[in-house]
Design an enzyme around this catalytic site. Structure first.
Site, PDB file in Angstrom:
ATOM      1  N   SER A   5      -1.280   6.799   0.448  1.00 42.45           N
ATOM      2  CA  SER A   5      -0.114   7.766   0.610  1.00 42.45           C
ATOM      3  C   SER A   5       0.342   8.438   1.975  1.00 42.45           C
ATOM      4  CB  SER A   5      -0.135   8.523  -0.807  1.00 42.45           C
ATOM      5  OG  SER A   5       1.219   9.058  -0.844  1.00 42.45           O
ATOM      6  N   ASP A  53       6.602   1.597  -7.257  1.00 39.52           N
ATOM      7  CA  ASP A  53       6.275   2.815  -6.351  1.00 39.52           C
ATOM      8  C   ASP A  53       7.389   2.920  -5.394  1.00 39.52           C
ATOM      9  OD1 ASP A  53       5.158   4.590  -4.577  1.00 39.52           O
ATOM     10  OD2 ASP A  53       3.688   3.487  -3.748  1.00 39.52           O
ATOM     11  N   HIS A 108       2.594   4.048  -8.113  1.00 37.68           N
ATOM     12  CA  HIS A 108       1.858   5.114  -7.096  1.00 37.68           C
ATOM     13  C   HIS A 108       0.705   5.744  -7.539  1.00 37.68           C
ATOM     14  CE1 HIS A 108       2.067   6.805  -3.109  1.00 37.68           C
ATOM     15  NE2 HIS A 108       1.734   8.025  -3.639  1.00 37.68           N
TER      16      HIS A 108
END
Length: 412
Positions: A177, A352, A382
């Site tokens: 991320s 996501d 995610h």
């Protein structure tokens, strides 16, 4: 809903009188293809509750609440260790080959929180900045970027490599991320082992006095990375805007916090007013680097249409020029810089909002001549790799973690 009620009451141990309100708090309508949706709902509810409690207390999230200890066959070094002046966690193997592989891993969490760390191999030394990561809003860009460079440079130095018995030919930069963002930026800065540009810019005084070239990263491994903030209407942002655990408005909020910008700009970002066609700071070349109509495969574009405002809010780019800084938005890099980065692994998940950031980066890396392994999960969301461990073990979490480690085994 009845099934959710039963699961919720068993997991949270609510008395029957509170089961129904709790279930309504937990329940979210999710896409049918999401892996084991009740686990995602439960985690999202717990995260929402935790964040509300933190906000109510007026406090800051402590990173240790969000990080894992070492996996099987690994032990954590002194928790007060530091590399390049950056507090770090170093997980050491207890067995394995004499010369170890090394992974510099940057955690996610929107540059403001911590996250899980996938440690599963006994012959890998993991450097993770999970314990004392300088967090937004107290620290803002480029502080986190500077920390990433400083820790990487220290880890790749000869004394540290010798101390931990790391093979200098087998070192990886990785992250998930927001950590994937930092890993991509570091890989671009360390292209072909050349830090001349970095040193000439004097971005980090404690490093600028050392003009020796560091060891080159052999590979880069990016886990659902966030790579741009100019388009909040990519197909994945449109499709997954309300899918936990990373909602579309939350990502815009993270960006503004990371860049030290006013939170009141959030509606303008979410409307793409900051990247309207009349913005002089965004030229045709920059727009081509995130033109998803050309960069995404047809099956990801689906029925979605671009949202490009003819006129917008020019004050945003004036107030937040960092939106165009390649160190913050690695997708905006030139092909020459991308082409000099190492072999890559990029994980993306169908459900996501950041899916298309990763897919566009894969395409641009390949166009630059970089060998890329694309690992896409049709049932993924995610943060799914955090579901590789108990007590929230799930199929997609286990598969994603196993495949990430397998790729490292085969390529590092």
């Amino acid at each position: 809903l009845y099934w959710i009620l039963l699961r919720t009451s068993k997991q949270l141990h609510f008395p029957s009188a509170t089961t129904l309100p709790a279930a309504y708090y937990v329940y979210l309508p999710l896409p049918s293809g999401v892996s084991e949706p009740w686990k995602l709902m439960l985690l999202d509810a717990l995260i929402r509750s935790f964040m509300q409690a933190v906000r109510a207390a007026g406090g800051q999230v402590e990173q240790d609440r969000w990080s894992r200890t070492g996996g099987a066959g690994q032990v954590e070094e002194d928790s007060d260790s530091s590399l390049g002046g950056v507090p770090a966690r170093v997980f050491l193997p207890t067995a394995g080959r004499r010369l170890k592989r090394g992974v510099v891993y940057f955690h996610g969490g929107g540059w403001a929180l911590g996250s899980a760390l996938p440690l599963q191999r006994s012959d890998v030394v993991f450097l993770s900045r999970c314990r004392s990561y300088r967090l937004a809003p107290e620290a803002v860009f480029p502080d986190q970027y500077h920390d990433a460079l400083a820790a990487s440079r220290a880890f790749l130095s000869a004394p540290v490599l010798q101390r931990y018995g790391i093979d200098p030919e087998r070192v990886c930069v990785s992250g998930d991320s927001a950590g994937g963002n930092l890993a991509a930026a570091v890989a671009q800065e360390w292209r072909s082992g050349d830090t001349t540009n970095y040193l000439n810019c004097c971005l980090c005084p404690q490093l600028s006095s050392d003009d020796t070239l560091p060891v080159k990263f052999k590979v880069q491994a990016l886990i659902y990375p966030v790579l741009q903030a100019l388009d909040f209407y990519t197909p994945s942002y449109q499709q997954n805007r309300a899918v936990p655990i990373l909602y579309r408005p939350v990502m815009a909020r993270f960006w503004l916090q990371y860049l030290g910008a006013d939170a009141s700009l959030e509606p303008l970002l979410l409307a793409n007013n900051h990247s309207s066609l009349d913005q002089p700071a965004i030229g045709a070349d920059a727009r081509s680097k995130l033109d998803w109509t050309a960069l995404l495969p047809a099956e990801r574009k689906k029925h979605f249409r671009p949202v490009a405002r003819e006129t917008g809010s020019p004050q945003v780019m004036v107030a937040v020029p960092e939106l165009m800084d390649v160190r913050a938005a690695p997708l905006l890099a030139e092909l020459g810089a991308l082409g000099a980065t190492p072999k890559a692994y990029v994980m993306t998940c169908e459900f996501d909002v950041l899916r298309d950031d990763g897919l566009m980066y894969i395409r641009r890396l390949r166009d630059a001549g970089v060998a890329v392994t694309s690992d896409h999960y049709e049932d993924g969301f995610h943060g799914c790799m955090a579901f590789a461990f108990a007590p929230v073990l799930s199929s997609v979490g286990r598969r994603s973690a196993d495949n990430y480690i397998r790729w490292l085994d085969q390529n590092l």
